[in-house]
Design a protein around this motif. Structure first.
Motif, PDB file in Angstrom:
ATOM      1  N   ARG A  80       0.850  -1.207   0.000  1.00 48.16           N
ATOM      2  CA  ARG A  80       0.000   0.000   0.000  1.00 48.16           C
ATOM      3  C   ARG A  80       0.874   1.242   0.000  1.00 48.16           C
ATOM      4  NH1 ARG A  80      -2.433  -4.953   0.726  1.00 48.16           N
ATOM      5  NH2 ARG A  80      -4.460  -4.828   1.742  1.00 48.16           N
TER       6      ARG A  80
ATOM      7  N   PRO B 280      -5.023  14.001  -4.111  1.00 52.30           N
ATOM      8  CA  PRO B 280      -5.598  12.757  -4.648  1.00 52.30           C
ATOM      9  C   PRO B 280      -6.884  12.323  -3.958  1.00 52.30           C
ATOM     10  CG  PRO B 280      -3.709  12.269  -3.251  1.00 52.30           C
ATOM     11  CD  PRO B 280      -3.798  13.767  -3.331  1.00 52.30           C
ATOM     12  N   CYS B 281      -7.802  11.809  -4.737  1.00 50.60           N
ATOM     13  CA  CYS B 281      -9.092  11.351  -4.218  1.00 50.60           C
ATOM     14  C   CYS B 281      -9.318   9.908  -4.635  1.00 50.60           C
ATOM     15  CB  CYS B 281     -10.218  12.239  -4.744  1.00 50.60           C
ATOM     16  SG  CYS B 281     -11.854  11.644  -4.268  1.00 50.60           S
ATOM     17  N   LYS B 282      -9.335   9.015  -3.660  1.00 52.82           N
ATOM     18  CA  LYS B 282      -9.470   7.594  -3.972  1.00 52.82           C
ATOM     19  C   LYS B 282     -10.851   7.256  -4.521  1.00 52.82           C
ATOM     20  CE  LYS B 282     -10.768   4.633  -0.809  1.00 52.82           C
ATOM     21  NZ  LYS B 282     -10.814   3.689   0.300  1.00 52.82           N
ATOM     22  N   VAL B 283     -11.843   8.047  -4.131  1.00 56.06           N
ATOM     23  CA  VAL B 283     -13.202   7.772  -4.588  1.00 56.06           C
ATOM     24  C   VAL B 283     -13.301   8.002  -6.097  1.00 56.06           C
ATOM     25  CG1 VAL B 283     -15.623   8.420  -4.334  1.00 56.06           C
ATOM     26  CG2 VAL B 283     -14.126   8.404  -2.335  1.00 56.06           C
ATOM     27  N   GLN B 284     -12.637   9.054  -6.568  1.00 57.29           N
ATOM     28  CA  GLN B 284     -12.708   9.394  -7.985  1.00 57.29           C
ATOM     29  C   GLN B 284     -11.647   8.694  -8.822  1.00 57.29           C
ATOM     30  OE1 GLN B 284     -13.779  13.774  -8.666  1.00 57.29           O
ATOM     31  NE2 GLN B 284     -12.967  13.812  -6.598  1.00 57.29           N
TER      32      GLN B 284
ATOM     33  N   GLU C  57      -4.782   4.784  -3.067  1.00 56.03           N
ATOM     34  CA  GLU C  57      -5.217   4.025  -1.884  1.00 56.03           C
ATOM     35  C   GLU C  57      -6.021   4.875  -0.913  1.00 56.03           C
ATOM     36  OE1 GLU C  57      -4.878   0.864  -1.126  1.00 56.03           O
ATOM     37  OE2 GLU C  57      -3.309   0.092  -2.448  1.00 56.03           O
ATOM     38  N   VAL C  58      -5.604   6.129  -0.734  1.00 56.77           N
ATOM     39  CA  VAL C  58      -6.191   6.969   0.304  1.00 56.77           C
ATOM     40  C   VAL C  58      -6.303   8.401  -0.204  1.00 56.77           C
ATOM     41  CG1 VAL C  58      -5.860   7.868   2.645  1.00 56.77           C
ATOM     42  CG2 VAL C  58      -5.150   5.544   2.134  1.00 56.77           C
ATOM     43  N   SER C  59      -7.410   9.045   0.133  1.00 50.65           N
ATOM     44  CA  SER C  59      -7.567  10.464  -0.196  1.00 50.65           C
ATOM     45  C   SER C  59      -6.796  11.291   0.826  1.00 50.65           C
ATOM     46  CB  SER C  59      -9.048  10.859  -0.152  1.00 50.65           C
ATOM     47  OG  SER C  59      -9.797  10.049  -1.028  1.00 50.65           O
TER      48      SER C  59
ATOM     49  N   SER D 286      -4.793  17.216   3.440  1.00 53.67           N
ATOM     50  CA  SER D 286      -4.513  17.887   4.703  1.00 53.67           C
ATOM     51  C   SER D 286      -3.302  17.217   5.331  1.00 53.67           C
ATOM     52  CB  SER D 286      -5.729  17.784   5.632  1.00 53.67           C
ATOM     53  OG  SER D 286      -5.413  18.383   6.868  1.00 53.67           O
TER      54      SER D 286
ATOM     55  N   LEU E 264      -3.156   7.151   9.021  1.00 52.55           N
ATOM     56  CA  LEU E 264      -3.864   6.274   8.084  1.00 52.55           C
ATOM     57  C   LEU E 264      -3.020   5.046   7.747  1.00 52.55           C
ATOM     58  CD1 LEU E 264      -5.246   9.100   5.799  1.00 52.55           C
ATOM     59  CD2 LEU E 264      -6.685   7.375   6.888  1.00 52.55           C
TER      60      LEU E 264
ATOM     61  N   GLY F   8      -7.565   8.485  12.773  1.00 51.02           N
ATOM     62  CA  GLY F   8      -6.837   8.206  11.531  1.00 51.02           C
ATOM     63  C   GLY F   8      -6.556   6.720  11.371  1.00 51.02           C
TER      64      GLY F   8
ATOM     65  N   GLY G  90      -7.726   4.066   8.512  1.00 50.23           N
ATOM     66  CA  GLY G  90      -6.820   3.144   7.823  1.00 50.23           C
ATOM     67  C   GLY G  90      -7.332   1.714   7.890  1.00 50.23           C
TER      68      GLY G  90
ATOM     69  N   ASN H 168     -10.242   1.337   5.636  1.00 49.66           N
ATOM     70  CA  ASN H 168      -9.735   1.290   4.263  1.00 49.66           C
ATOM     71  C   ASN H 168      -9.371  -0.137   3.857  1.00 49.66           C
ATOM     72  OD1 ASN H 168      -9.271   3.453   2.345  1.00 49.66           O
ATOM     73  ND2 ASN H 168      -7.179   2.672   2.226  1.00 49.66           N
TER      74      ASN H 168
ATOM     75  N   GLU I 141     -11.032  17.030  12.168  1.00 51.07           N
ATOM     76  CA  GLU I 141     -10.593  16.995  10.772  1.00 51.07           C
ATOM     77  C   GLU I 141     -10.329  15.568  10.295  1.00 51.07           C
ATOM     78  OE1 GLU I 141      -7.688  19.411   7.787  1.00 51.07           O
ATOM     79  OE2 GLU I 141      -6.892  18.171   9.368  1.00 51.07           O
TER      80      GLU I 141
ATOM     81  N   TYR J   5     -15.026  11.784   4.057  1.00 57.49           N
ATOM     82  CA  TYR J   5     -14.691  12.032   2.640  1.00 57.49           C
ATOM     83  C   TYR J   5     -14.714  10.733   1.833  1.00 57.49           C
ATOM     84  CZ  TYR J   5     -11.625  13.896  -1.191  1.00 57.49           C
ATOM     85  OH  TYR J   5     -11.051  14.257  -2.385  1.00 57.49           O
TER      86      TYR J   5
END
Lengths: 287, 345
Positions: free
Chosen positions: A71, A113-117, A122-124, A127, A134, B79, B83, B86, B106, B114
């Motif tokens: 990942r 980057p946006c993982k949904v789009q 792997e991850v959006s 920030s 994550l 966070g 993960g 995910n 956030e 999101y």
């Protein structure tokens, strides 16, 4: 190591060529796109991303959800375009589509980057200071499931000013996540200042060691050294997370951008694009 | 939610449902037992906490490989949960809401909402409870959480409902926020099996025709007590609705109550602006609902001091007497002449 996904057999000189291709394509996109691109921080991490996507990571553009894949979490999300293009070079995406649609309405390719789009991401992110927590969660899943893939993240050194990074550093150490590897693009620049002038991160490797991490220090633009660093990573089933602190130069490869605060982000007119490409080419010959 | 179920009728909850209506029960205990039960049927259920784990011991002992206490690191906790989600897991983050809703806001927004991940955030100290002072009162949390795209927001008083909502949430694809008060001694408001609990649907806790008292969490009991007083002392027949899901809000129920009772009083242990009353006011404005009376009771723009929960509610104007008084004010102190005074535009 992951059984069903093989790594590319790329040697150092091929990796250097791929890094050059990445920088060249970045500049060309920057020249075509009207808006601002985080070109300084893209160029500083171009070699690291090349190392990961063209050499180190077990990933397969044709098999995005293989549970055995490594990942990757781009914690410095503002370098998304550099990641898109590296991934395009590897076969995930189409470079022409990135250039033609970047930042436009309906495009999957934006500043962060946006993982949904964009499946394959792997991850959006975007920030700063979110990537390590994550990645820690993802590595925790792998560790507790007895899987042997790795979770990589790439942070900028500036973003390690965020407290959440150090919360996750504690958690990763406490949970023995030897499958977690954080690369740091230590370009020593924030957006508006040089980091050691405003924020004294040094003694930086010692900070990570004090948090219980295995520390590797490497020249982030020396591909042979990067490959050697990657090859020396502890096995994923080891118990200590690793940070690879990569000494880098913001704007690397384009003389008028290097260590220049004006080039945190920007766009290139035709003249500047030609100057930048010439500088890049000159640097390659010199090397 | 597609599944509706009766409280306390699920297998494996015999121990919990042996408590009876009106008794005090610990929501935290219910959570602990429910998570242990769900851990058995869902091998991808994880429980995470930033050092608030006393009642999670049962889960921890049964499934140590799916339990994480990160210590005092709320941002990392959320966070890490993201993960894990995910990777296909269902993480439940349990902690104190002032910190999960604000310090980790956030992470909740960008890491969970999101990408629309199935992370549940469940915690205590919603409202002026526990005598902790303003650092330890979550009084803005519902405003913050209802603002977040993809987030489902609940506030629950009845301890048995907490277990039921957790069970239902296992099939949810997106994030969920569950707000509790202190969670140590909560009144069992509903006789087990007597009401249908369905995320997204309000519960009519008491039928009535003269006005509707809307509440969530601990103020549901207070609203029921107020309805008893209104009936016994003033002949006013108050309906009580437990609007335990603030988002998505049950618009149909609001419309029906407007038609059938015409007058609303909203009472909640949250800032008076930003919580349930604000959610309802939006519906009322957007749908063009005309009411004969509307009052909101909640915490004014103050940082409240110390004191017992009921004392603080009285002091700040949303206690039992204030609820009765607001109902009297919107009804003019007497029963409505007809059963239907609401006018829907």
């Amino acid at each position: 190591m992951a059984a069903t996904i093989t790594r590319p057999e790329t040697d150092v000189s091929e990796l250097e060529d791929l890094s050059y291709e990445l920088r060249e394509k970045l500049l060309l996109l920057c020249g075509e796109y009207d808006g601002s691109v985080h070109i300084g921080g893209d160029l500083s991490c171009a070699d690291i991303l090349t190392l990961l996507f063209q050499y180190g990571m077990h990933v397969d553009p044709q098999d995005l959800h293989n549970p055995e894949r490594d990942r990757f979490v781009l914690s410095k999300g503002h370098a998304a375009v550099c990641m898109y293009i590296t991934m395009a070079i590897r076969g995930f995406f189409d470079y022409r589509e990135i250039v033609d649609t970047y930042g436009q309405l309906g495009s999957a390719y934006g500043m962060h980057p946006c993982k949904v789009q964009l499946p394959g991401v792997e991850v959006s992110t975007g920030s700063l200071g979110h990537g390590l927590p994550l990645a820690t969660g993802m590595a925790l899943h792998g560790k507790r499931s007895g899987m042997d893939h790795r979770v990589f993240t790439l942070m900028g050194d500036g973003e390690t000013g965020e407290g959440s990074v150090w919360e996750a550093a504690l958690a990763a150490h406490s949970n023995n996540l030897g499958n977690l590897v954080a690369f740091i693009d230590r370009n020593r620049q924030l957006m508006t200042s040089f980091s050691e002038e405003r924020v004294k991160l040094e003694p930086y490797p010692d900070k990570w060691r004090a948090f219980g991490w295995n520390v590797i220090e490497v020249d982030g633009h020396d591909m042979a050294a990067l490959v050697q660093a990657f090859d020396s990573l502890p096995a994923p089933d080891s118990d200590v997370p690793t940070v690879v602190i990569c000494d880098t130069v913001k704007g690397k490869g384009v003389d008028f951008m290097e260590r220049n605060l004006a080039w945190h982000a920007g766009s290139l007119n035709d003249t500047d694009l030609q100057r930048a490409l010439a500088s890049l080419a000159h640097g390659r010959k010199a090397a | 939610m597609s599944t509706a179920a009766k409280t306390g009728t699920e297998p494996g909850t015999d121990q919990i449902t042996s408590f009876t209506f009106g008794e005090l029960l610990s929501s935290r205990t219910v959570i602990g037992q429910t998570l242990k039960e769900l851990g058995e049927t869902h091998d991808n259920l994880w429980v995470l906490t930033p050092d608030i784990g006393a009642t999670l011991v049962e889960f921890r002992d049964a499934y140590p490989d799916r339990f994480v206490d990160v210590g005092l690191s709320e941002q990392a906790c959320v966070g890490i949960a993201a993960g894990l989600a995910n990777e296909g897991n269902i993480p439940v983050v349990s902690g104190m809401l002032p910190f999960l809703s604000m310090r980790a806001l956030e992470q909740v927004r960008s890491d969970i909402c999101y990408p629309n991940l199935p992370v549940k955030i469940v915690g205590t100290h919603g409202g002026l409870v526990g005598n902790g002072g303003s650092t330890h009162y979550a009084v803005e949390d519902l405003g913050l959480m209802t603002s977040l795209v993809n987030m489902t927001v609940t506030s629950i008083g009845d301890p048995l409902m907490v277990g039921e909502v957790l069970r239902q949430s296992m099939s949810m694809t997106g994030p969920l926020y569950i707000r509790l008060a202190v969670g140590k001694k909560d009144k069992v408001v509903y006789e087990p099996g007597s009401v249908t609990v369905e995320i997204g649907k309000g519960i009519t806790a008491r039928e009535g025709t003269d006005l509707t008292l809307f509440a969530h969490g601990e103020t549901v009991s207070q609203a029921l007590d107020a309805a008893d007083i209104l009936g016994a002392e003033h002949g006013i027949n108050a309906r009580v609705v437990d609007m335990f899901t603030l988002k998505p809000i049950d618009e149909d129920l609001i419309l029906r109550c407007a038609e059938e009772t015409g007058r609303f009083v909203v009472v909640e242990d949250h800032l008076a602006y930003g919580g349930l009353a604000s959610q309802m006011a939006d519906v009322i404005a957007d749908r063009g609902i005309r009411l004969d009376g509307f009052r909101r009771l909640g915490i004014p723009q103050v940082f409240a001091g110390f004191g017992e929960d009921t004392e603080l509610r009285d002091k700040h104007g949303y206690g039992l007497q204030a609820t009765v008084d607001a109902a009297l004010a919107v009804t003019g102190g007497r029963p409505a002449e007809s059963e239907s005074t609401g006018d829907i535009a």
